[in-house]
Design a protein around this motif. Structure first.
Motif, PDB file in Angstrom:
ATOM      1  N   ALA A 225      -5.018  98.315  70.391  1.00 33.23           N
ATOM      2  CA  ALA A 225      -5.283  97.246  69.428  1.00 33.23           C
ATOM      3  C   ALA A 225      -4.079  96.993  68.550  1.00 33.23           C
ATOM      4  CB  ALA A 225      -6.488  97.602  68.554  1.00 33.23           C
ATOM      5  N   GLU A 226      -3.853  95.731  68.216  1.00 38.38           N
ATOM      6  CA  GLU A 226      -2.873  95.355  67.201  1.00 38.38           C
ATOM      7  C   GLU A 226      -3.546  95.476  65.833  1.00 38.38           C
ATOM      8  OE1 GLU A 226      -0.899  91.407  68.760  1.00 38.38           O
ATOM      9  OE2 GLU A 226      -2.908  91.685  69.611  1.00 38.38           O
ATOM     10  N   PRO A 227      -2.969  96.185  64.881  1.00 40.20           N
ATOM     11  CA  PRO A 227      -3.589  96.297  63.555  1.00 40.20           C
ATOM     12  C   PRO A 227      -3.755  94.943  62.865  1.00 40.20           C
ATOM     13  CG  PRO A 227      -1.973  98.006  63.854  1.00 40.20           C
ATOM     14  CD  PRO A 227      -1.812  97.076  65.013  1.00 40.20           C
ATOM     15  N   ILE A 228      -2.853  94.014  63.121  1.00 40.21           N
ATOM     16  CA  ILE A 228      -3.032  92.590  62.828  1.00 40.21           C
ATOM     17  C   ILE A 228      -2.635  91.868  64.099  1.00 40.21           C
ATOM     18  CG2 ILE A 228      -2.307  90.592  61.470  1.00 40.21           C
ATOM     19  CD1 ILE A 228      -1.674  92.486  59.172  1.00 40.21           C
ATOM     20  N   GLN A 229      -3.518  91.036  64.620  1.00 34.50           N
ATOM     21  CA  GLN A 229      -3.211  90.379  65.884  1.00 34.50           C
ATOM     22  C   GLN A 229      -2.163  89.302  65.659  1.00 34.50           C
ATOM     23  OE1 GLN A 229      -7.410  89.581  67.214  1.00 34.50           O
ATOM     24  NE2 GLN A 229      -6.776  90.856  68.935  1.00 34.50           N
ATOM     25  N   GLY A 230      -1.095  89.349  66.445  1.00 33.24           N
ATOM     26  CA  GLY A 230       0.054  88.483  66.247  1.00 33.24           C
ATOM     27  C   GLY A 230      -0.082  87.131  66.905  1.00 33.24           C
ATOM     28  N   GLU A 231       0.234  87.044  68.200  1.00 35.27           N
ATOM     29  CA  GLU A 231       0.161  85.770  68.908  1.00 35.27           C
ATOM     30  C   GLU A 231      -1.242  85.171  68.848  1.00 35.27           C
ATOM     31  OE1 GLU A 231       2.738  84.138  70.450  1.00 35.27           O
ATOM     32  OE2 GLU A 231       4.054  85.678  69.637  1.00 35.27           O
ATOM     33  N   GLY A 232      -2.250  86.014  68.714  1.00 36.00           N
ATOM     34  CA  GLY A 232      -3.627  85.528  68.644  1.00 36.00           C
ATOM     35  C   GLY A 232      -3.937  84.744  67.394  1.00 36.00           C
ATOM     36  N   GLY A 233      -3.053  84.821  66.380  1.00 30.02           N
ATOM     37  CA  GLY A 233      -3.271  84.009  65.178  1.00 30.02           C
ATOM     38  C   GLY A 233      -3.193  84.752  63.868  1.00 30.02           C
ATOM     39  N   PHE A 234      -2.506  85.905  63.842  1.00 29.32           N
ATOM     40  CA  PHE A 234      -2.383  86.703  62.608  1.00 29.32           C
ATOM     41  C   PHE A 234      -3.762  87.076  62.068  1.00 29.32           C
ATOM     42  CE2 PHE A 234       2.214  85.985  61.023  1.00 29.32           C
ATOM     43  CZ  PHE A 234       2.689  86.134  62.317  1.00 29.32           C
ATOM     44  N   HIS A 400      10.622  71.369  60.881  1.00 32.22           N
ATOM     45  CA  HIS A 400      11.853  71.442  61.668  1.00 32.22           C
ATOM     46  C   HIS A 400      12.799  70.293  61.315  1.00 32.22           C
ATOM     47  CE1 HIS A 400       9.598  73.882  65.004  1.00 32.22           C
ATOM     48  NE2 HIS A 400       9.701  74.534  63.858  1.00 32.22           N
ATOM     49  N   ARG A 401      12.262  69.094  61.185  1.00 28.34           N
ATOM     50  CA  ARG A 401      13.110  67.947  60.817  1.00 28.34           C
ATOM     51  C   ARG A 401      13.782  68.150  59.471  1.00 28.34           C
ATOM     52  NH1 ARG A 401       8.576  65.062  62.747  1.00 28.34           N
ATOM     53  NH2 ARG A 401       7.904  64.643  60.601  1.00 28.34           N
ATOM     54  N   GLU A 402      13.086  68.864  58.581  1.00 22.98           N
ATOM     55  CA  GLU A 402      13.602  69.078  57.232  1.00 22.98           C
ATOM     56  C   GLU A 402      14.406  70.378  57.103  1.00 22.98           C
ATOM     57  OE1 GLU A 402      13.402  66.875  54.739  1.00 22.98           O
ATOM     58  OE2 GLU A 402      12.504  65.531  56.222  1.00 22.98           O
ATOM     59  N   GLY A 403      14.664  71.042  58.222  1.00 25.36           N
ATOM     60  CA  GLY A 403      15.522  72.213  58.177  1.00 25.36           C
ATOM     61  C   GLY A 403      14.822  73.509  57.820  1.00 25.36           C
ATOM     62  N   VAL A 404      13.560  73.645  58.228  1.00 29.55           N
ATOM     63  CA  VAL A 404      12.812  74.892  58.024  1.00 29.55           C
ATOM     64  C   VAL A 404      12.202  75.292  59.361  1.00 29.55           C
ATOM     65  CG1 VAL A 404      10.872  76.023  56.859  1.00 29.55           C
ATOM     66  CG2 VAL A 404      12.328  74.412  55.597  1.00 29.55           C
ATOM     67  N   LEU A 405      12.545  76.456  59.842  1.00 23.99           N
ATOM     68  CA  LEU A 405      12.058  76.936  61.129  1.00 23.99           C
ATOM     69  C   LEU A 405      10.733  77.661  60.949  1.00 23.99           C
ATOM     70  CD1 LEU A 405      12.264  77.591  64.125  1.00 23.99           C
ATOM     71  CD2 LEU A 405      13.827  79.465  63.555  1.00 23.99           C
ATOM     72  N   THR A 406       9.674  77.107  61.533  1.00 27.59           N
ATOM     73  CA  THR A 406       8.361  77.740  61.530  1.00 27.59           C
ATOM     74  C   THR A 406       7.878  77.871  62.971  1.00 27.59           C
ATOM     75  OG1 THR A 406       7.232  75.613  61.298  1.00 27.59           O
ATOM     76  CG2 THR A 406       7.744  76.804  59.271  1.00 27.59           C
ATOM     77  N   LEU A 407       6.905  78.740  63.168  1.00 29.69           N
ATOM     78  CA  LEU A 407       6.350  78.991  64.494  1.00 29.69           C
ATOM     79  C   LEU A 407       4.862  78.669  64.520  1.00 29.69           C
ATOM     80  CD1 LEU A 407       7.922  82.511  65.190  1.00 29.69           C
ATOM     81  CD2 LEU A 407       8.748  80.308  66.025  1.00 29.69           C
ATOM     82  N   VAL A 408       4.398  78.188  65.662  1.00 34.01           N
ATOM     83  CA  VAL A 408       2.977  77.958  65.902  1.00 34.01           C
ATOM     84  C   VAL A 408       2.462  79.088  66.781  1.00 34.01           C
ATOM     85  CG1 VAL A 408       1.261  76.408  66.934  1.00 34.01           C
ATOM     86  CG2 VAL A 408       3.209  75.462  65.672  1.00 34.01           C
ATOM     87  N   CYS A 409       1.263  79.574  66.503  1.00 34.62           N
ATOM     88  CA  CYS A 409       0.655  80.599  67.342  1.00 34.62           C
ATOM     89  C   CYS A 409      -0.852  80.400  67.335  1.00 34.62           C
ATOM     90  CB  CYS A 409       1.041  82.004  66.872  1.00 34.62           C
ATOM     91  SG  CYS A 409       0.334  82.506  65.289  1.00 34.62           S
ATOM     92  N   GLY A 410      -1.578  81.403  67.797  1.00 37.18           N
ATOM     93  CA  GLY A 410      -3.034  81.357  67.820  1.00 37.18           C
ATOM     94  C   GLY A 410      -3.574  81.033  69.190  1.00 37.18           C
ATOM     95  N   THR A 411      -4.710  81.612  69.514  1.00 33.04           N
ATOM     96  CA  THR A 411      -5.364  81.348  70.789  1.00 33.04           C
ATOM     97  C   THR A 411      -5.593  79.868  70.999  1.00 33.04           C
ATOM     98  OG1 THR A 411      -6.419  83.529  70.752  1.00 33.04           O
ATOM     99  CG2 THR A 411      -7.422  81.853  72.156  1.00 33.04           C
ATOM    100  N   PHE A 412      -5.851  79.142  69.907  1.00 35.70           N
ATOM    101  CA  PHE A 412      -6.127  77.712  70.000  1.00 35.70           C
ATOM    102  C   PHE A 412      -4.904  76.865  69.652  1.00 35.70           C
ATOM    103  CE2 PHE A 412      -9.903  80.055  68.569  1.00 35.70           C
ATOM    104  CZ  PHE A 412     -10.695  79.893  69.692  1.00 35.70           C
ATOM    105  N   GLY A 413      -3.748  77.517  69.444  1.00 35.46           N
ATOM    106  CA  GLY A 413      -2.516  76.801  69.132  1.00 35.46           C
ATOM    107  C   GLY A 413      -2.560  76.072  67.804  1.00 35.46           C
ATOM    108  N   ASN A 414      -3.342  76.581  66.856  1.00 32.23           N
ATOM    109  CA  ASN A 414      -3.562  75.857  65.599  1.00 32.23           C
ATOM    110  C   ASN A 414      -3.180  76.654  64.363  1.00 32.23           C
ATOM    111  OD1 ASN A 414      -5.752  77.704  65.910  1.00 32.23           O
ATOM    112  ND2 ASN A 414      -6.987  76.493  64.491  1.00 32.23           N
ATOM    113  N   VAL A 415      -2.294  77.637  64.520  1.00 31.81           N
ATOM    114  CA  VAL A 415      -1.908  78.496  63.406  1.00 31.81           C
ATOM    115  C   VAL A 415      -0.403  78.384  63.172  1.00 31.81           C
ATOM    116  CG1 VAL A 415      -1.800  80.879  62.554  1.00 31.81           C
ATOM    117  CG2 VAL A 415      -3.807  80.100  63.852  1.00 31.81           C
ATOM    118  N   ILE A 416      -0.023  78.122  61.934  1.00 33.24           N
ATOM    119  CA  ILE A 416       1.372  78.190  61.512  1.00 33.24           C
ATOM    120  C   ILE A 416       1.611  79.588  60.953  1.00 33.24           C
ATOM    121  CG2 ILE A 416       3.119  77.336  59.904  1.00 33.24           C
ATOM    122  CD1 ILE A 416       2.532  75.250  61.927  1.00 33.24           C
ATOM    123  N   ARG A 417       2.577  80.310  61.524  1.00 34.74           N
ATOM    124  CA  ARG A 417       2.854  81.663  61.055  1.00 34.74           C
ATOM    125  C   ARG A 417       4.202  81.723  60.358  1.00 34.74           C
ATOM    126  NH1 ARG A 417       4.048  85.053  66.659  1.00 34.74           N
ATOM    127  NH2 ARG A 417       4.833  83.311  67.867  1.00 34.74           N
TER     128      ARG A 417
END
Length: 444
Positions: A225-234, A400-417
Motif C-alpha cells: 500500500a501507498e501511505p498516500i496514493q500518488g497517481e491515484g489522486g493523492f 502552463h501558459r502563465e509559466g507554472v508547471l503543474t501535474l494532473v493525476c487521479g484515476t479519473f484524470g481530474n486531480v491537480i497535484r
C-alpha cells in the motif's frame, strides 16, 4: 554553474519557438507512447525554477514527479556526483564493490521507521523496488498472493503494472497480466459510497473478507500500500486505516509493504508518510527523491525478511550505481541538515489555506487534500462529485501558459497535484499559487 534566477519570467509564448522546433524533432524520432505534460525543452533548472530553451523561467510545482525535492541542481548533490564520476562511473556492485552502496544502505536502515534490525538492497527504479519487495515477501513466506488497493500505482513492469489500478494509460492493451494479484477497495473518503465516516471501517471489512475468505490468509505473501496514493489522486487514508491493515498482516504472517516511492524523504512533512499513522512496515520501498534526480531505488526492511533470498537472487547490472549512490548521500545530507522535513510542513501551512479558500458554492474544487508539500485539488462538476477531467486539464493548461508547471493525476484524470521542491523560495511558491487561483477562477 550558479542556480537560475529564482523568479517567473514568461519571455515567449509557452511553448516558445525553440521548444516547438525541438518538439517536431521529438515527434519524428521518439516512440509515440512516450507522453509529455508540458511541451517545453529544458536548458537548466534549480531551486524552484525550470528554465526552457526559449528563456522562460517556469515555477516548478512538479519536482520531476516528486524527485528533485532538494532542487534539480543542488550544489552538494552536484559536487558529490562530479567527484564520484571522476573516480569511476560503474563497476556493478555484484562484481566489485564500493563504499557508497553500503553507506546509502546504512542511511536507509537508520532513517526508515522502526528500531528493529534492518537491511537494504539497492535497485534502479521504483518499479524494480516494488517488484523486488514482492520477491522478498514471497521468498520469506513461501506464499504467492499479493494484495493491493484500488486506485494504486506501483509501476510499469509486468508485475507492478498488474498491481496498478488505472487502466489507461498504464495497462490498456498490455495484458495478460501477472497472476496472484488481488485488489481490494481503497478507502477514498471523498468518493466512499456511504460517506467518508464509513470509509475506513467498510474498506477494512472488504480487505478482511478478501484475505481470509476469498484468497486464504495462508496464501498471501504481502499487502502492498501507498501511505498516500500518488497517481491515484493523492488519496489520504482515514485515520487508523493503515495501522489496522498492518495489524491484520501481522496477525496472519503477511508482509506489510509501504510503497513510499512518491511520499518518502520529507515530502509529506514526515521523513516517511507512514509515520503519520504510527505504522512500522515490514518492508519499505523508496526511489524518486532518494538520489536528487539520479536513478536509484531501494527496499529496506526487517533483516530476517531481507535475508530470506539466497545470494544472487537480488540485484541488477545498474543497481546501486556509484554515481547515483553519491547523489543519494548528498541528497540525504541536505534533507537532514537543512530541515526539509519541517520545510514541507511550512509549505502546507502556507499553501493549504489558500487552496481551501477555492472551495465553495459554484466552485469546481470538490476537495483539497494531501500532507506537507504533497497537496491536491480534486475537480468536479460544481455541486456534485462527478469527476471533471476537462476542468483539470484547463486549469493545468492555464498554469502552463502563465509559466507554472503543474501535474494532473487521479484515476479519473481530474486531480491537480502540487509537488514543489522543498527548497522552493516562499515568494515564488506564493506567486505560483496566485496563478493557480486565477486558473481555477477562469474555469468556473
Amino acid at each position: 554553474m550558479s542556480q537560475p534566477e529564482q523568479r517567473r519570467i514568461v519571455a515567449t509564448a509557452i511553448p516558445g519557438p525553440a521548444s516547438t522546433a525541438l518538439q517536431e524533432q521529438r515527434s519524428a524520432e521518439l516512440a509515440g507512447g512516450l507522453g509529455t505534460t508540458m511541451p517545453v525543452f529544458v536548458e537548466r533548472a534549480g531551486g524552484g525554477v525550470v528554465v526552457d530553451v526559449d528563456g522562460n523561467h517556469i515555477i516548478d510545482l512538479a519536482s520531476g514527479i516528486a524527485v528533485t525535492s532538494v532542487g534539480a541542481a543542488h550544489p552538494e548533490v552536484v559536487r558529490r556526483i562530479t567527484e564520484q564520476a571522476e573516480r569511476f562511473t560503474h563497476t556493478c556492485f555484484l562484481v566489485t564493490q564500493y563504499e557508497g552502496f553500503v553507506e546509502v544502505a546504512a542511511a536507509l536502515n537508520r532513517l526508515t521507521p522502526g528500531d528493529h534490525a534492518k537491511k537494504t538492497a539497492l535497485f534502479t527504479t521504483g518499479s524494480e523496488a516494488v517488484e523486488n519487495a514482492v520477491k522478498i515477501a514471497r521468498a520469506a513466506t513461501g506464499r504467492p498472493a499479493v494484495v493491493v488497493l484500488g486506485h494504486a500505482y506501483h509501476g510499469r513492469t509486468l508485475l507492478t503494472m498488474s498491481m496498478t489500478g488505472k487502466n489507461v494509460p498504464y495497462k490498456d492493451g498490455f495484458g495478460p497480466f501477472a497472476p496472484e494479484v488481488y485488489r481490494v477497495p481503497s478507502p477514498y473518503p471523498f468518493r466512499w459510497p456511504s460517506g467518508p465516516e464509513h470509509a475506513a471501517e467498510e474498506a477494512l471489512a472488504a480487505l478482511r473478507e478478501t484475505v481470509l475468505t476469498q484468497i486464504g490468509a495462508h496464501n498471501v505473501a504481502a499487502i502492498v500500500a501507498e501511505p498516500i496514493q500518488g497517481e491515484g489522486g493523492f488519496i489520504v487514508p482515514p485515520a487508523g486505516y493503515l495501522k489496522a491493515v498492518q495489524e491484520l498482516a501481522t496477525e496472519h504472517g503477511i508482509v506489510f509493504v509501504a510503497d513510499e516511492i512518491q511520499t518518502g524523504f520529507g515530502r509529506t512533512g514526515a521523513m516517511f508518510a507512514c509515520e503519520h499513522d504510527g505504522v512500522v512496515p515490514d518492508l519499505v520501498t523508496t526511489a524518486k527523491a532518494l538520489a536528487g534526480g539520479m536513478p536509484l531505488a531501494a527496499v529496506t526492511g526487517r533483516a530476517e525478511l531481507m535475508d530470506s533470498v539466497a545470494p544472487g537472487g537480488l540485484g541488477g547490472t545498474y543497481a546501486g550505481n556509484p554515481v547515483a549512490c553519491a547523489a543519494a548521500l548528498g541528497t540525504l545530507e541536505v534533507i537532514e541538515r537543512d530541515g526539509l522535513v519541517e520545510r514541507a510542513r511550512e509549505i502546507e501551512a502556507r499553501v493549504r489555506p489558500r487552496l481551501e479558500a477555492l472551495q465553495g458554492a459554484g466552485s469546481p474544487v470538490g476537495e483539497v487534500r494531501g500532507r506537507g508539500a504533497m497537496l491536491a485539488l480534486e475537480l468536479v462538476r460544481p455541486g456534485t462529485t462527478e469527476p471533471a477531467p476537462d476542468i483539470a486539464r484547463a486549469i493545468a493548461a492555464h498554469c502552463h501558459r502563465e509559466g507554472v508547471l503543474t501535474l494532473v493525476c487521479g484515476t479519473f484524470g481530474n486531480v491537480i497535484r502540487l509537488l514543489p521542491p522543498l527548497v522552493i523560495p516562499m515568494d515564488l511558491l506564493d506567486e505560483a499559487v496566485t496563478v493557480l487561483e486565477s486558473a481555477v477562477a477562469a474555469a468556473r
